[in-house]
Every structure is written in structure tokens, then in C-alpha cells.
Design an enzyme around this catalytic site. Sequence first.
Site, short mmCIF file in Angstrom:
data_model
loop_
_atom_site.label_atom_id
_atom_site.label_comp_id
_atom_site.label_asym_id
_atom_site.label_seq_id
_atom_site.Cartn_x
_atom_site.Cartn_y
_atom_site.Cartn_z
N LYS A 29 0.81 -1.21 0.00
CA LYS A 29 0.00 0.00 0.00
C LYS A 29 0.85 1.27 0.00
CE LYS A 29 -0.66 0.01 5.04
NZ LYS A 29 0.10 1.22 5.35
N THR A 30 2.00 1.24 0.68
CA THR A 30 2.85 2.45 0.72
C THR A 30 3.36 2.79 -0.68
OG1 THR A 30 3.52 1.88 2.98
CG2 THR A 30 4.83 3.54 1.83
N ASP A 215 -3.69 7.18 4.86
CA ASP A 215 -3.23 5.82 5.10
C ASP A 215 -3.88 5.29 6.38
OD1 ASP A 215 -1.83 3.49 4.81
OD2 ASP A 215 0.07 4.28 5.56
N GLU A 216 -3.97 3.96 6.50
CA GLU A 216 -4.53 3.29 7.68
C GLU A 216 -5.89 3.88 8.06
OE1 GLU A 216 -3.11 0.74 8.60
OE2 GLU A 216 -0.94 0.88 8.44
N GLN A 246 -7.49 -5.20 9.99
CA GLN A 246 -6.38 -4.78 10.84
C GLN A 246 -6.78 -3.61 11.74
OE1 GLN A 246 -2.21 -5.05 9.25
NE2 GLN A 246 -3.25 -5.06 7.28
N ARG A 608 2.47 -10.86 10.53
CA ARG A 608 3.81 -10.26 10.71
C ARG A 608 4.89 -11.23 10.25
NH1 ARG A 608 2.20 -6.07 9.80
NH2 ARG A 608 0.25 -7.21 9.56
#
Length: 675
Positions: A29-30, A215-216, A246, A608
Site C-alpha cells: 500500500k505504501t 493511510d490506515e 487490521q 507479521r
Amino acid sequence: MNHLNDRQKQAVLTIDCPLLVLAGAGSGKTSVITQKIAYLIQDCGFKARNIAALTFTNKAAREMKERVRTIVKGRASHGLIVSTFHNLGLNIIRKEASYLGLRSGFTLFDQQDAHSLIKNIVQAELNDQDEHIDMFQNKISAWKNDLWEPATALSKAQDDLEQMAALVFDKYNSALKAYNAVDFDDLIRLPVQLFHKHEDVLAKWQKKIRYMLVDEYQDTNISQYILVKMLVGARNRFTVVGDDDQSIYSWRGARPENLVKLKEDFPSLEIIKLEQNYRSTSLILNAANVVIDHNPHVFEKKLWSQQAGGDRITIMQCKNDEAEAEWVASQIIFQKLNRKLKFSDFAILYRGNHQARVLEFKLQHHQIPYKLNGGQSFFGKAEIKDVMSYLRLMINTDDNSAFLRIVNTPRREIGPVTIEKLNHFAEQNQLGLFESALHPQITSYITGTSGDRIHRFANWVAKTQQKLHTIDNPIQAIKEMLADIQYEVYLQADSNTPEMALKRMKNVWMLVDNIDYMFKKNEEDDGEDELTIADAIGKLILRDMMERQEDEDQEDAVQLMTLHSSKGLEFPHVHMIGLEEELLPHRNSIESDDIEEERRLMYVGITRAKKVLTISYAAQRKQFGESIDCTPSRFLDELPQEDISWKGAGQSTKETTQETGSQALAGLRALFDDS
């Protein structure tokens, strides 16, 4: 954009309608956000200064800004706003302070300042209610995030305690106004209130921000959602990136339903799903998908990876929490030797910080280097809080909290009795503490040497303040201030060793150098205004509140952190410990019948891991010095059993440790054989 997959490219190229990018864990996504910023500047005619990208941590904002600069060369990226929500809010408040009834040089209260203020209010207004101070503070924060006023909180109070909290809320807001101060939650609340009341100010900011990226997005609260909605206005040009699976911060006010509200508020919303994961093996992703499928979903998505297969997930049952820590430590040694890894390839994740204590002892015993995330903040050190309080008072003399911290630091023989009398004088005359100490009648009200000392201190503050605001080089004024109060001498007397005093003074000079750097290299988010000393102090306070001095060193050490802290990170080998009922899922969630967020926390932990995931739980765990029986977490049964390797059940801890030790020795022999 050649390295982007088809859906990522689609997300970058979609600009003429509101866009929600549902980005699964590890889906790049970044890269999408940074490439989209570059595309807007280089191909769509947007000026960088008219683009705002918002996130939740300074670290994420820095990374995003650096990535954009590698793509957009030269001055084309000048003025780009890449910041946290709260940094943007601080800039809005700073530029529009007069509309909000704030004077220049307002103070930003951190959590400790807010706690002290609430404590003072409770002690003055409510007898014997000190045990509720933390609850009052949490309530006030939640109400501010929901954009409630004290009157609303009072009208909706469910019991006497909530009524008291609402009354404290009212007094707290009044005190902040009197101190010319704002708190962390105000950084979003006040801009929203400002834009509601002043459409011309909102129009100015809408003209400035012509495209917004967030973002997020699943971590936004109500006030942040409304701020974004107001800033994008009727233009509706924005991209938000989020993952409802998330969303793990409801205790901080995050509302995952904000993703759903987007479709209601913006009917032309387009949705693009990023489901290809570039981080983990297929086996790990399958486990994550199977677990999270037990939650209800508005948006359906399935993570997949081109990394076929992978190691089976090990689930280890241990006799107790000490045996669990011993097994994890021995496993790390074995895997490091056998696979020729670094310690930094390993992370140990847990639900609560208290679980780290027994781990630390075992890692130390085995001489395994580790880094415990969430250590003391640089700005939490006593010497830094001292100097920052001096600077806060210099830029805002209404800051009673700062005054009280420094009035007798270093020691000036101004005791509690004198401060109590000063408080009485301030209340009678409706003045702040500094104004009272500076008042010509104070030496008559506080007689003798005590009155002289506090009046002399106030005069010194006033002269130093004038110097700080008028001298060409404010850094020189700060250095002279430290010399005036003989702060280095004070640290030598206040520290256990000369070495400790030297270390603490180095911290002070690091702070001064940081302020100096901010003046010399002003990289403010919008790149327009020059910083004043007041701006610099405000930004430093906010920076600390946002990241608590994120430690970015690359030492070779095992990472220890909570599952909440691990979000956004990745590690080749992940150990998730304490998979027991009342730990994960947490007791509070079980009692409130709210398991879904705990399951999302499990999902975050699983995703993770890049290559190897190991899960453990204890049959018994110590609590308050007593051993209690534990029940395995329900989440273990939700994992795909065909991908699980169960260990420990029916096997003694001694046998398990010996087995791992034998494996480690075999790994050592193999290393020697290869050399």
C-alpha cells in the site's frame, strides 16, 4: 510504475472519483500511495503544495516523504504535505488561532500535563475521588474524539460517576482556555469546530488541499473522519487506504465502520482490493485468512502469495509461563544456528507488556541480545521535561503546569507553603501563577524572603522571555538561560554519579541542538512559514507525543513487542506467546462479548511472519505470585489444522528442552563441518 501489479496501477491511476483501496497486510500500500503522489504531480498537473497525505505515525510520514523524493526530483515536490493527522491539526490551529480564541505561543499539553490538571481539578472540586482520575481522563479523551461538549456528556451520563466526569470535563476545558493551552485530542477537535463555524476558513483550506490521501483509514476516529470529509468538500477527490481486518485500536477511538460510512457519504466511491501479499508464505496467509473468516465482513477479500507452501505452523504447549519463555529462547538459538540467521530476524509478540518480564530473564540467561519496544521517551526524561517546561513558560506565561515544575528546579527555597499562598493570591485575583508572582503586591501578600524569592524568579522569567523573543538568535538566549539557572551544576548535585550527570547534560544539549536544527533547516509540512521559537517548541512536544522517540537503530537483537506495536512491521521468524483464554482473547473482551477485535489482533500477529510462525501457550501462568490453570485460546482451534504441527502435549518440559538442545548442538556440529 512497472513494478506495480494491475490492481496497484489501477489504484494509482484512479483520480476523478473518491477511492477506497482495501489493502491487505503486506500488499504494497505504501508504494501505491507514493506512486500516486508522484503521478498527481508529474502527470496530472497538481502542485505538490496542494496535495496532503495523512498517516498516524511520524515514522510512516517520513518514509512516505522520502519515497516521494526519490521519484519526484528537484523542487517539484516542494511544499508537499506529508504528515500525521495531529501535525496537520496543529498547523491549522497555529495559523487560525485567533478564530479559536487562542493567543500566539499556546501550549500543547501532553498526557502527563493533562493528568496533572485533571488531578488538580478533582482534588479541588471532588473530595476523595482520586482513584477515578485515570477514568476521567480516558472519558474526556473519548468524548473529545466523538466531538461531544461537556453539556452533551452530562446529558448522556449513565450514572453518578459519569456525571462527575462530565463536570470535570467542563472544568478541564475552562482551565485549558485559561492557560492558553490545547491537548492532544484538541488538535483534531478544534479544527473541526473551526470549520463548522467559519465557512470562509474551511474554503481557504479546501482551496489549499486539492487532493487528499489517507493511510490506515480503518484507524480513524469520528473527529478524524469528519475532518477529512470537510477538507475534501464537494470536490470529492481523495484516496483512502485501509484494511478492516487490521482495525485493532477501538480503545483509542478508532472506528472501522468509517470504511463503510464512506460508501454512504460518497455514493460515487470506487473500491479497489489489493489482495496479493508480498511478505508471507502461502501457508501463513492461509492461516490468517481462515482465522479472520470467523469475523463478519462487509468487504470480502482473500490474501494470496506467489511464495508457495512454507513451514508448518508450530503450536507448543508448555507447562507454565517460565517453561514457555525457556522454550522460546532455546528455539531462537536453534533456528539461528541451524538456518544461519541474525537475532534481528526474530520477533516475540505478546498481548500485554507484563508478559515480557519472564522473557527478559530467560533471554539474558541465554545471552540473547534483545530490544524491548516501548522504552522511556527522550522527552520523558526529567532533565528534558525541566528544560521544556522552562521554554513552555517563556512562550506562554499562562502555563501553570510548566510554572509549577520549574519554580523550584533548580532549588530556590520556594516551598509548598509559598506555592499554596501564591495559589490563593492567584484565585482571589483571577490571575495565573506567573502573573501573580510578578504582581507588585505579592511581596505584601507573601511576606519575608519567600515573597522576595518568588517575585525575583518571576522577574527573571520576564526578562529571559523578552530576550528569547527579541534576540536574533533564540538558541543563544536558551544557552544563556541554562547558564543563568546553573542547570549543569544542579544535575551534578541531583545525579548519582558524575557520569550520569554528564549523560543527562548531553541530553539537554541534544534538545538545544534539535531546536537549532529546526530553525536552520525548516522543513515544515507545508514549506511556507518560518518557524518561531513557539512553533519549534510546539512541534517538539507533538513529535514526542506521536512517536515517543522511535528508536531506529539496526542492532542485531531479538525484537520484543506487543501485538498492537507490531502492526506495520514484518519479521522472518515470529513467536506469538500466551495464546490462552483471558490473554488472547483478553478477559475484558470476553466479558463484554467483543471478540472480533481480538481476532483481528490475532490476524495482525500471524501476518507479521514472513517465513516461520511459532505459537505457544502455557498450561499454568503466574498471577500475583500464584499459579493459575490456563485454557488454550479459542483462536488455536480456528487455525487450519492440516497446516499445524502440535508439540508439547503429553511431553514434559524437560524432554522438550532437551530435544531442542540436541537440535541446537546438531546445528553447531553442522556449522563446524561446513567450515
